[in-house]
Write an enzyme that holds these catalytic residues in place. Structure first.
Site, PDB file in Angstrom:
ATOM      1  N   ARG A 233     -23.664 -24.919 -19.718  1.00 58.46           N
ATOM      2  CA  ARG A 233     -22.528 -25.187 -18.842  1.00 58.46           C
ATOM      3  C   ARG A 233     -21.554 -26.025 -19.655  1.00 58.46           C
ATOM      4  O   ARG A 233     -21.981 -26.878 -20.445  1.00 58.46           O
ATOM      5  CB  ARG A 233     -22.960 -25.963 -17.586  1.00 58.46           C
ATOM      6  CG  ARG A 233     -23.792 -25.168 -16.582  1.00 58.46           C
ATOM      7  CD  ARG A 233     -22.978 -24.081 -15.875  1.00 58.46           C
ATOM      8  NE  ARG A 233     -23.753 -23.348 -14.878  1.00 58.46           N
ATOM      9  CZ  ARG A 233     -24.321 -22.158 -15.096  1.00 58.46           C
ATOM     10  NH1 ARG A 233     -24.230 -21.580 -16.277  1.00 58.46           N
ATOM     11  NH2 ARG A 233     -24.971 -21.546 -14.117  1.00 58.46           N
ATOM     12  N   GLU A 262     -13.695 -22.970 -15.106  1.00 59.04           N
ATOM     13  CA  GLU A 262     -13.764 -21.505 -15.255  1.00 59.04           C
ATOM     14  C   GLU A 262     -13.030 -20.849 -14.097  1.00 59.04           C
ATOM     15  O   GLU A 262     -13.174 -21.317 -12.955  1.00 59.04           O
ATOM     16  CB  GLU A 262     -15.221 -21.047 -15.290  1.00 59.04           C
ATOM     17  CG  GLU A 262     -15.958 -21.564 -16.516  1.00 59.04           C
ATOM     18  CD  GLU A 262     -17.398 -21.035 -16.640  1.00 59.04           C
ATOM     19  OE1 GLU A 262     -17.768 -20.111 -15.897  1.00 59.04           O
ATOM     20  OE2 GLU A 262     -18.129 -21.552 -17.482  1.00 59.04           O
ATOM     21  N   HIS A 281     -18.184 -16.388 -19.752  1.00 60.27           N
ATOM     22  CA  HIS A 281     -19.430 -16.626 -19.019  1.00 60.27           C
ATOM     23  C   HIS A 281     -20.196 -15.305 -18.788  1.00 60.27           C
ATOM     24  O   HIS A 281     -20.464 -14.927 -17.647  1.00 60.27           O
ATOM     25  CB  HIS A 281     -19.149 -17.330 -17.676  1.00 60.27           C
ATOM     26  CG  HIS A 281     -20.355 -18.008 -17.103  1.00 60.27           C
ATOM     27  ND1 HIS A 281     -20.305 -19.173 -16.397  1.00 60.27           N
ATOM     28  CD2 HIS A 281     -21.667 -17.663 -17.133  1.00 60.27           C
ATOM     29  CE1 HIS A 281     -21.515 -19.526 -16.011  1.00 60.27           C
ATOM     30  NE2 HIS A 281     -22.370 -18.613 -16.455  1.00 60.27           N
TER      31      HIS A 281
HETATM   32  N1  LIG Z   1     -24.135 -18.453 -19.903  1.00 59.82           N
HETATM   33  C1  LIG Z   1     -24.853 -17.791 -19.027  1.00 59.82           C
HETATM   34  O1  LIG Z   1     -24.553 -16.659 -18.679  1.00 59.82           O
HETATM   35  C2  LIG Z   1     -26.086 -18.420 -18.465  1.00 59.82           C
HETATM   36  C3  LIG Z   1     -26.279 -19.776 -18.529  1.00 59.82           C
HETATM   37  N2  LIG Z   1     -27.409 -20.341 -18.016  1.00 59.82           N
HETATM   38  C4  LIG Z   1     -27.560 -21.792 -18.132  1.00 59.82           C
HETATM   39  O2  LIG Z   1     -28.647 -22.078 -18.981  1.00 59.82           O
HETATM   40  C5  LIG Z   1     -29.392 -23.164 -18.440  1.00 59.82           C
HETATM   41  C6  LIG Z   1     -30.808 -23.126 -18.972  1.00 59.82           C
HETATM   42  O3  LIG Z   1     -31.535 -22.134 -18.302  1.00 59.82           O
HETATM   43  P1  LIG Z   1     -33.109 -21.941 -18.447  1.00 59.82           P
HETATM   44  O4  LIG Z   1     -33.541 -22.029 -19.847  1.00 59.82           O
HETATM   45  O5  LIG Z   1     -33.457 -20.738 -17.691  1.00 59.82           O
HETATM   46  O6  LIG Z   1     -33.800 -23.171 -17.784  1.00 59.82           O
HETATM   47  P2  LIG Z   1     -33.565 -24.286 -16.752  1.00 59.82           P
HETATM   48  O7  LIG Z   1     -32.249 -24.248 -16.096  1.00 59.82           O
HETATM   49  O8  LIG Z   1     -34.733 -24.255 -15.859  1.00 59.82           O
HETATM   50  O9  LIG Z   1     -33.702 -25.592 -17.649  1.00 59.82           O
HETATM   51  C7  LIG Z   1     -33.429 -25.653 -19.008  1.00 59.82           C
HETATM   52  C8  LIG Z   1     -33.851 -26.976 -19.567  1.00 59.82           C
HETATM   53  O10 LIG Z   1     -33.145 -28.024 -18.916  1.00 59.82           O
HETATM   54  C9  LIG Z   1     -34.014 -29.110 -18.814  1.00 59.82           C
HETATM   55  N3  LIG Z   1     -33.530 -30.070 -17.836  1.00 59.82           N
HETATM   56  C10 LIG Z   1     -33.360 -29.910 -16.513  1.00 59.82           C
HETATM   57  N4  LIG Z   1     -32.910 -31.058 -15.986  1.00 59.82           N
HETATM   58  C11 LIG Z   1     -32.778 -31.927 -16.996  1.00 59.82           C
HETATM   59  C12 LIG Z   1     -32.377 -33.283 -17.087  1.00 59.82           C
HETATM   60  N5  LIG Z   1     -31.995 -33.964 -16.000  1.00 59.82           N
HETATM   61  N6  LIG Z   1     -32.389 -33.891 -18.305  1.00 59.82           N
HETATM   62  C13 LIG Z   1     -32.775 -33.214 -19.384  1.00 59.82           C
HETATM   63  N7  LIG Z   1     -33.171 -31.933 -19.361  1.00 59.82           N
HETATM   64  C14 LIG Z   1     -33.176 -31.313 -18.183  1.00 59.82           C
HETATM   65  C15 LIG Z   1     -35.318 -28.464 -18.459  1.00 59.82           C
HETATM   66  O11 LIG Z   1     -36.372 -29.359 -18.721  1.00 59.82           O
HETATM   67  C16 LIG Z   1     -35.328 -27.310 -19.420  1.00 59.82           C
HETATM   68  O12 LIG Z   1     -35.773 -27.706 -20.697  1.00 59.82           O
HETATM   69  C17 LIG Z   1     -29.248 -22.972 -16.936  1.00 59.82           C
HETATM   70  O13 LIG Z   1     -29.431 -24.190 -16.240  1.00 59.82           O
HETATM   71  C18 LIG Z   1     -27.840 -22.453 -16.799  1.00 59.82           C
HETATM   72  O14 LIG Z   1     -26.945 -23.533 -16.619  1.00 59.82           O
HETATM   73  C19 LIG Z   1     -28.391 -19.585 -17.456  1.00 59.82           C
HETATM   74  C20 LIG Z   1     -28.253 -18.219 -17.367  1.00 59.82           C
HETATM   75  C21 LIG Z   1     -27.069 -17.541 -17.826  1.00 59.82           C
HETATM   76  O1  LIG Z   2     -27.686 -17.675 -14.215  1.00 60.28           O
HETATM   77  C1  LIG Z   2     -26.836 -18.538 -14.551  1.00 60.28           C
HETATM   78  O2  LIG Z   2     -26.969 -19.748 -14.475  1.00 60.28           O
HETATM   79  C2  LIG Z   2     -25.576 -18.042 -15.059  1.00 60.28           C
HETATM   80  O3  LIG Z   2     -24.815 -18.752 -15.670  1.00 60.28           O
HETATM   81  C3  LIG Z   2     -25.325 -16.646 -14.781  1.00 60.28           C
HETATM   82  O4  LIG Z   2     -23.993 -16.388 -14.885  1.00 60.28           O
HETATM   83  P1  LIG Z   2     -23.523 -14.987 -14.370  1.00 60.28           P
HETATM   84  O5  LIG Z   2     -23.868 -15.000 -12.935  1.00 60.28           O
HETATM   85  O6  LIG Z   2     -24.363 -14.038 -15.117  1.00 60.28           O
HETATM   86  O7  LIG Z   2     -22.101 -14.982 -14.677  1.00 60.28           O
END
Ligand SMILES: NC(=O)C1=CN([C@@H]2O[C@H](COP(=O)(O)OP(=O)(O)OC[C@H]3O[C@@H](n4cnc5c(N)ncnc54)[C@H](O)[C@@H]3O)[C@@H](O)[C@H]2O)C=CC1
Ligand SMILES: O=C(O)C(=O)COP(=O)(O)O
Length: 328
Positions: A233, A262, A281
């Site tokens: 993010r 965004e 994104h």
């Molecule tokens: N650009 C995109 O299209 C996408 C972006 N994302 C982002 O990627 C992030 C990571 O996703 P995932 O790996 O699935 O896992 P997740 O969202 O479950 O967590 C990722 C990491 O964040 C850590 N975390 C959570 N709260 C924390 C805190 N307060 N302090 C320190 N670390 C903390 C967790 O321990 C874990 O290591 C999502 O939260 C989302 O914001 C996810 C999917 C798509």
């Molecule tokens: O799953 C998330 O957190 C995402 O950031 C997904 O983004 P999107 O809905 O694929 O644009």
């Protein structure tokens, strides 16, 4: 079956109303789907009055804060169709006894592929090469490309995406380290965050945005010439420090899929920066992810309706969804 009244499901934008109704179509007449009349906050608050289930806004635009939770006395379940749940007030939902589930893991491979592709593009200076050739140039010697192979890659966050990133970058011959709050059983070095930031040739940011992680990464503390990749993010990276590190030439480049605001405003200085690779994104948007996501949302809503436990609850409530009277 039981003759119970259909559940009132409020489906939020940005998908158009017809697409939302199509998506939830397989739930049949067990649900009555509505979408807010207007896409602004007032429209959300009005629409929440009768909602029992909310399917969230995956763009994060309409989030359920404490005021929204108060406006929804019958709310029993929130299914967020994304991994990130930032913006929602998880504690306010939990205090009201409302489970909020995400779609954990559905896009891990897709986002990790984007991170690897972005790091390769920045290392090989592909955005600048492409821009130069389109502009009529032929710069064979002065782009300064480097191989990604052998680089020190630091991964910030080690959820499903961070772990998939580690696997892919390691398979490409990179020396992978990571930081997360609690070290995992993993064949990669866990380092304190300041050390990871200061010693990575490529820093890959894939940590959830929370109050603790806002502004967590300061690009000015990265090594000179290093590369930043952010698919988490926008708010996780200190935005002023990022611009300064790019403008001064301290950073070798940045690949950004996510931004504090965004869509990225048309006049945002990042848009004009030559060493920046930008995408809207979409790191987690592929045909495969869409299919998995729709199935996950439908399965979880089906479980909620049946009284079976839902999966991926992230706000610490129980997993069985109970209908509320609305008078509480
Ligand atoms: N650009 C995109 O299209 C996408 C972006 N994302 C982002 O990627 C992030 C990571 O996703 P995932 O790996 O699935 O896992 P997740 O969202 O479950 O967590 C990722 C990491 O964040 C850590 N975390 C959570 N709260 C924390 C805190 N307060 N302090 C320190 N670390 C903390 C967790 O321990 C874990 O290591 C999502 O939260 C989302 O914001 C996810 C999917 C798509
Ligand atoms: O799953 C998330 O957190 C995402 O950031 C997904 O983004 P999107 O809905 O694929 O644009």
């Amino acid at each position: 079956m039981t003759g119970e009244a259909p559940w009132k499901v409020l489906a939020l934008p940005p998908l158009p109303a017809e697409a939302l109704r199509g998506l939830l179509g397989p739930l049949g007449d067990r649900v009555e789907v509505s979408v807010p009349e207007s896409r602004d906050r007032a429209g959300l608050l009005t629409a929440l009055a009768g909602a029992e289930i909310v399917v969230g806004d995956w763009s994060g635009g309409l989030a359920l804060d404490a005021e929204a939770v108060r406006a929804a006395p019958r709310l029993a379940f929130v299914q967020q169709p994304s991994v990130g749940v930032d913006g929602h007030d998880l504690a306010a939902l939990a205090a009201a006894g409302v489970p909020l589930a995400n779609t954990a893991g559905v896009s891990a491979v897709a986002v990790a592929e984007w991170c690897l592709a972005a790091a390769l593009s920045l290392s090989r200076r592909l955005p600048e090469a492409d821009a130069a050739v389109r502009a009529g140039g032929w710069p064979q010697l002065d782009l300064g490309p480097r191989e990604l192979y052998g680089s020190r890659v630091g991964i910030v966050g080690f959820g499903p995406i961070g772990q998939e990133c580690a696997r892919m970058f390691a398979a490409h011959g990179c020396e992978v380290s990571y930081w997360t709050r609690r070290p995992r059983e993993a064949p990669y070095a866990h380092r304190p965050l300041p050390e990871l930031v200061a010693s990575s040739d490529v820093l890959v940011v894939v940590v959830a945005l929370t109050e603790e992680t806002r502004g967590l990464v300061d690009p000015l503390r990265m090594p000179a010439g290093s590369l930043l990749v952010n698919a988490a993010r926008g708010g996780v990276v200190d935005g002023a420090a990022l611009l300064s590190a790019l403008s001064s030439g301290h950073l070798g480049g940045a690949a950004l899929d996510v931004f504090e605001t965004e869509p990225l405003p048309a006049d945002d200085p990042l848009r004009g920066h030559p060493r920046v690779l930008l995408s809207p994104h979409v790191a987690g948007v592929t045909a495969q992810v869409t299919g998995r996501l729709v199935r996950r949302v439908l399965d979880n809503l089906g479980a909620a309706l049946d009284g079976r436990p839902v999966t991926d609850v992230v706000n610490g409530t129980g997993a069985v969804v109970r209908r509320r009277t609305g008078r509480a």
